[in-house]
Design a protein around this motif. Structure first.
Motif, PDB file in Angstrom:
ATOM      1  N   LEU A   1       8.589   1.189 -16.719  1.00 37.98           N
ATOM      2  CA  LEU A   1       7.786   2.238 -17.338  1.00 37.98           C
ATOM      3  C   LEU A   1       7.417   1.939 -18.791  1.00 37.98           C
ATOM      4  O   LEU A   1       6.759   2.744 -19.445  1.00 37.98           O
ATOM      5  N   ALA A   2       7.848   0.797 -19.318  1.00 37.73           N
ATOM      6  CA  ALA A   2       7.743   0.529 -20.750  1.00 37.73           C
ATOM      7  C   ALA A   2       6.321   0.631 -21.296  1.00 37.73           C
ATOM      8  O   ALA A   2       6.125   1.011 -22.458  1.00 37.73           O
ATOM      9  N   SER A   3       5.324   0.323 -20.503  1.00 36.73           N
ATOM     10  CA  SER A   3       3.943   0.339 -21.007  1.00 36.73           C
ATOM     11  C   SER A   3       3.420   1.747 -21.272  1.00 36.73           C
ATOM     12  O   SER A   3       2.467   1.928 -22.039  1.00 36.73           O
ATOM     13  N   ASN A   4       3.999   2.764 -20.604  1.00 35.90           N
ATOM     14  CA  ASN A   4       3.660   4.160 -20.875  1.00 35.90           C
ATOM     15  C   ASN A   4       2.151   4.429 -20.838  1.00 35.90           C
ATOM     16  O   ASN A   4       1.584   5.013 -21.753  1.00 35.90           O
ATOM     17  N   ARG A   5       1.509   4.016 -19.741  1.00 32.61           N
ATOM     18  CA  ARG A   5       0.078   4.296 -19.593  1.00 32.61           C
ATOM     19  C   ARG A   5      -0.278   4.357 -18.118  1.00 32.61           C
ATOM     20  O   ARG A   5       0.182   3.536 -17.331  1.00 32.61           O
ATOM     21  N   THR A   6      -1.107   5.336 -17.770  1.00 30.61           N
ATOM     22  CA  THR A   6      -1.592   5.477 -16.396  1.00 30.61           C
ATOM     23  C   THR A   6      -3.024   5.992 -16.441  1.00 30.61           C
ATOM     24  O   THR A   6      -3.341   6.883 -17.241  1.00 30.61           O
ATOM     25  N   MET A   7      -3.882   5.456 -15.604  1.00 31.55           N
ATOM     26  CA  MET A   7      -5.223   6.012 -15.466  1.00 31.55           C
ATOM     27  C   MET A   7      -5.106   7.413 -14.864  1.00 31.55           C
ATOM     28  O   MET A   7      -4.350   7.626 -13.916  1.00 31.55           O
ATOM     29  N   ARG A   8      -5.863   8.353 -15.425  1.00 29.30           N
ATOM     30  CA  ARG A   8      -5.761   9.731 -14.941  1.00 29.30           C
ATOM     31  C   ARG A   8      -6.117   9.819 -13.460  1.00 29.30           C
ATOM     32  O   ARG A   8      -5.490  10.560 -12.702  1.00 29.30           O
ATOM     33  N   SER A   9      -7.100   9.049 -13.030  1.00 30.79           N
ATOM     34  CA  SER A   9      -7.477   9.074 -11.614  1.00 30.79           C
ATOM     35  C   SER A   9      -6.331   8.574 -10.733  1.00 30.79           C
ATOM     36  O   SER A   9      -6.140   9.051  -9.611  1.00 30.79           O
ATOM     37  N   ASP A  10      -5.541   7.628 -11.259  1.00 26.76           N
ATOM     38  CA  ASP A  10      -4.425   7.094 -10.484  1.00 26.76           C
ATOM     39  C   ASP A  10      -3.228   8.041 -10.483  1.00 26.76           C
ATOM     40  O   ASP A  10      -2.429   8.047  -9.536  1.00 26.76           O
ATOM     41  N   TYR A  11      -3.083   8.814 -11.551  1.00 29.51           N
ATOM     42  CA  TYR A  11      -2.069   9.871 -11.557  1.00 29.51           C
ATOM     43  C   TYR A  11      -2.359  10.834 -10.413  1.00 29.51           C
ATOM     44  O   TYR A  11      -1.470  11.192  -9.624  1.00 29.51           O
ATOM     45  N   ALA A  12      -3.630  11.242 -10.306  1.00 27.21           N
ATOM     46  CA  ALA A  12      -4.028  12.124  -9.204  1.00 27.21           C
ATOM     47  C   ALA A  12      -3.813  11.442  -7.859  1.00 27.21           C
ATOM     48  O   ALA A  12      -3.367  12.070  -6.891  1.00 27.21           O
ATOM     49  N   LEU A  13      -4.101  10.145  -7.786  1.00 24.95           N
ATOM     50  CA  LEU A  13      -3.905   9.391  -6.540  1.00 24.95           C
ATOM     51  C   LEU A  13      -2.444   9.430  -6.115  1.00 24.95           C
ATOM     52  O   LEU A  13      -2.132   9.619  -4.926  1.00 24.95           O
ATOM     53  N   PHE A  14      -1.524   9.273  -7.073  1.00 21.03           N
ATOM     54  CA  PHE A  14      -0.096   9.308  -6.748  1.00 21.03           C
ATOM     55  C   PHE A  14       0.304  10.680  -6.238  1.00 21.03           C
ATOM     56  O   PHE A  14       1.064  10.794  -5.271  1.00 21.03           O
ATOM     57  N   MET A  15      -0.204  11.734  -6.875  1.00 20.41           N
ATOM     58  CA  MET A  15       0.128  13.085  -6.434  1.00 20.41           C
ATOM     59  C   MET A  15      -0.346  13.333  -5.001  1.00 20.41           C
ATOM     60  O   MET A  15       0.382  13.904  -4.188  1.00 20.41           O
ATOM     61  N   VAL A  16      -1.555  12.904  -4.699  1.00 23.40           N
ATOM     62  CA  VAL A  16      -2.094  13.112  -3.353  1.00 23.40           C
ATOM     63  C   VAL A  16      -1.321  12.269  -2.342  1.00 23.40           C
ATOM     64  O   VAL A  16      -1.000  12.733  -1.237  1.00 23.40           O
ATOM     65  N   ALA A  17      -0.983  11.040  -2.708  1.00 23.33           N
ATOM     66  CA  ALA A  17      -0.202  10.189  -1.810  1.00 23.33           C
ATOM     67  C   ALA A  17       1.175  10.789  -1.544  1.00 23.33           C
ATOM     68  O   ALA A  17       1.738  10.633  -0.448  1.00 23.33           O
ATOM     69  N   ALA A  18       1.727  11.490  -2.530  1.00 22.55           N
ATOM     70  CA  ALA A  18       3.056  12.094  -2.379  1.00 22.55           C
ATOM     71  C   ALA A  18       3.077  13.164  -1.290  1.00 22.55           C
ATOM     72  O   ALA A  18       4.141  13.455  -0.730  1.00 22.55           O
ATOM     73  N   LEU A  19       1.926  13.735  -0.987  1.00 23.47           N
ATOM     74  CA  LEU A  19       1.868  14.761   0.054  1.00 23.47           C
ATOM     75  C   LEU A  19       2.374  14.244   1.399  1.00 23.47           C
ATOM     76  O   LEU A  19       2.893  15.027   2.210  1.00 23.47           O
ATOM     77  N   THR A  20       2.217  12.958   1.643  1.00 25.94           N
ATOM     78  CA  THR A  20       2.596  12.399   2.945  1.00 25.94           C
ATOM     79  C   THR A  20       3.682  11.331   2.821  1.00 25.94           C
ATOM     80  O   THR A  20       3.890  10.545   3.753  1.00 25.94           O
ATOM     81  N   ASP A  21       4.376  11.305   1.685  1.00 24.22           N
ATOM     82  CA  ASP A  21       5.442  10.329   1.466  1.00 24.22           C
ATOM     83  C   ASP A  21       6.789  11.052   1.500  1.00 24.22           C
ATOM     84  O   ASP A  21       7.206  11.666   0.509  1.00 24.22           O
ATOM     85  N   ASP A  22       7.488  10.962   2.612  1.00 28.75           N
ATOM     86  CA  ASP A  22       8.763  11.667   2.753  1.00 28.75           C
ATOM     87  C   ASP A  22       9.836  11.149   1.795  1.00 28.75           C
ATOM     88  O   ASP A  22      10.786  11.861   1.484  1.00 28.75           O
ATOM     89  N   ASP A  23       9.689   9.917   1.305  1.00 26.88           N
ATOM     90  CA  ASP A  23      10.664   9.370   0.368  1.00 26.88           C
ATOM     91  C   ASP A  23      10.622  10.080  -0.982  1.00 26.88           C
ATOM     92  O   ASP A  23      11.557   9.958  -1.779  1.00 26.88           O
ATOM     93  N   LEU A  24       9.554  10.823  -1.242  1.00 25.63           N
ATOM     94  CA  LEU A  24       9.403  11.511  -2.519  1.00 25.63           C
ATOM     95  C   LEU A  24       9.784  12.992  -2.453  1.00 25.63           C
ATOM     96  O   LEU A  24       9.666  13.707  -3.448  1.00 25.63           O
ATOM     97  N   VAL A  25      10.219  13.454  -1.296  1.00 26.99           N
ATOM     98  CA  VAL A  25      10.632  14.848  -1.175  1.00 26.99           C
ATOM     99  C   VAL A  25      11.858  15.083  -2.059  1.00 26.99           C
ATOM    100  O   VAL A  25      12.850  14.342  -1.990  1.00 26.99           O
ATOM    101  N   ARG A  26      11.779  16.086  -2.916  1.00 28.06           N
ATOM    102  CA  ARG A  26      12.830  16.450  -3.875  1.00 28.06           C
ATOM    103  C   ARG A  26      13.195  15.294  -4.807  1.00 28.06           C
ATOM    104  O   ARG A  26      14.343  15.068  -5.136  1.00 28.06           O
ATOM    105  N   GLU A  27      12.145  14.595  -5.230  1.00 27.36           N
ATOM    106  CA  GLU A  27      12.270  13.561  -6.247  1.00 27.36           C
ATOM    107  C   GLU A  27      11.375  13.919  -7.425  1.00 27.36           C
ATOM    108  O   GLU A  27      10.409  14.673  -7.277  1.00 27.36           O
TER     109      GLU A  27
END
Length: 231
Positions: free
Chosen positions: A184-210
């Protein structure tokens, strides 16, 4: 995943969330403040827009009824528990088993094991004091909102974003369970990719309660973690 509600759909992050959901063929309902409805006018024929404050339980309840997933932008707007009110409205009224994904910053900690730099801690405290002094935002309320989420027995994920910027997508961000991890050291994310991660999390069971802390896939620290050369 068939039907998704986006709580806070008219802002920059919300627009990206809508776009990623539509690309996946989801039926999208977006909540936004009445004065911001016009920002979604170009999408009016593709989504359902529910005008209202995102901490209004009746508004949120109407929007998330029948939804398989709920994406919530936790904005610490004002000084009247806007974030925590929004979180409680979603947690209390979501369909049983629905996937609930929330956005926040790195300053949120779930278990106290995150390692922050002194500069980061001072910056967060200064922003917290200043924003509340001018009654613009209550960052501590976002902490209270996330504490309520962490205590919930729903299928939640809290995505903790690094500094956001605009630009071409770098792909799905990398994540670590705690701030301070070298990836995480670089501390930067494209805003569109932040949204992409959130949407991907909807169907990623490994991220439940993480509570994943994320960083852009194209950043130096992420590329080093992946074992690829510098950009």
């Amino acid at each position: 995943m068939r039907k998704v509600a986006i709580i806070g759909g008219s802002g920059k992050l919300g627009r990206y969330l809508i776009g990623h959901c539509l690309e996946r063929g989801y039926d999208v309902t977006a909540v936004c403040r009445p004065e911001s409805v016009g920002k979604l006018a170009d999408l009016a024929d593709r989504i359902t827009v529910v005008p209202g404050r995102t901490d209004d339980r009746a508004v949120v309840g109407r929007a998330i009824a029948g939804c398989d997933g709920v994406l919530t932008v936790l904005v610490p707007f004002g000084v009247h528990d806007y974030s925590s009110g929004t979180a409680r409205a979603v947690l209390d009224q979501a369909e049983p088993g629905a996937r609930l994904v929330f956005s926040c910053g790195w300053h949120i900690t779930r278990d106290g094991q995150d390692r922050y730099t002194r500069r980061f801690r001072l910056l967060v405290r200064a922003m917290t004091v200043l924003a509340r002094a001018v009654r613009f935002a209550d960052i501590d309320d976002q902490v209270r909102a996330c504490d309520a989420i962490f205590a919930s027995d729903t299928a939640w994920t809290v995505v903790r974003g690094s500094d956001l910027t605009e630009g071409p997508s770098e792909g799905l961000p990398l994540w670590a369970p705690h701030v301070g991890d070298p990836v995480l050291a670089s501390n930067r994310t494209m805003r569109s990719d932040y949204a992409l991660f959130m949407v991907a999390a909807l169907t990623d069971d490994d991220l439940v309660r993480e509570a994943p802390a994320i960083v852009g896939r194209g950043t130096p620290s992420a590329r080093a973690h992946l074992g690829v050369g510098a950009a």
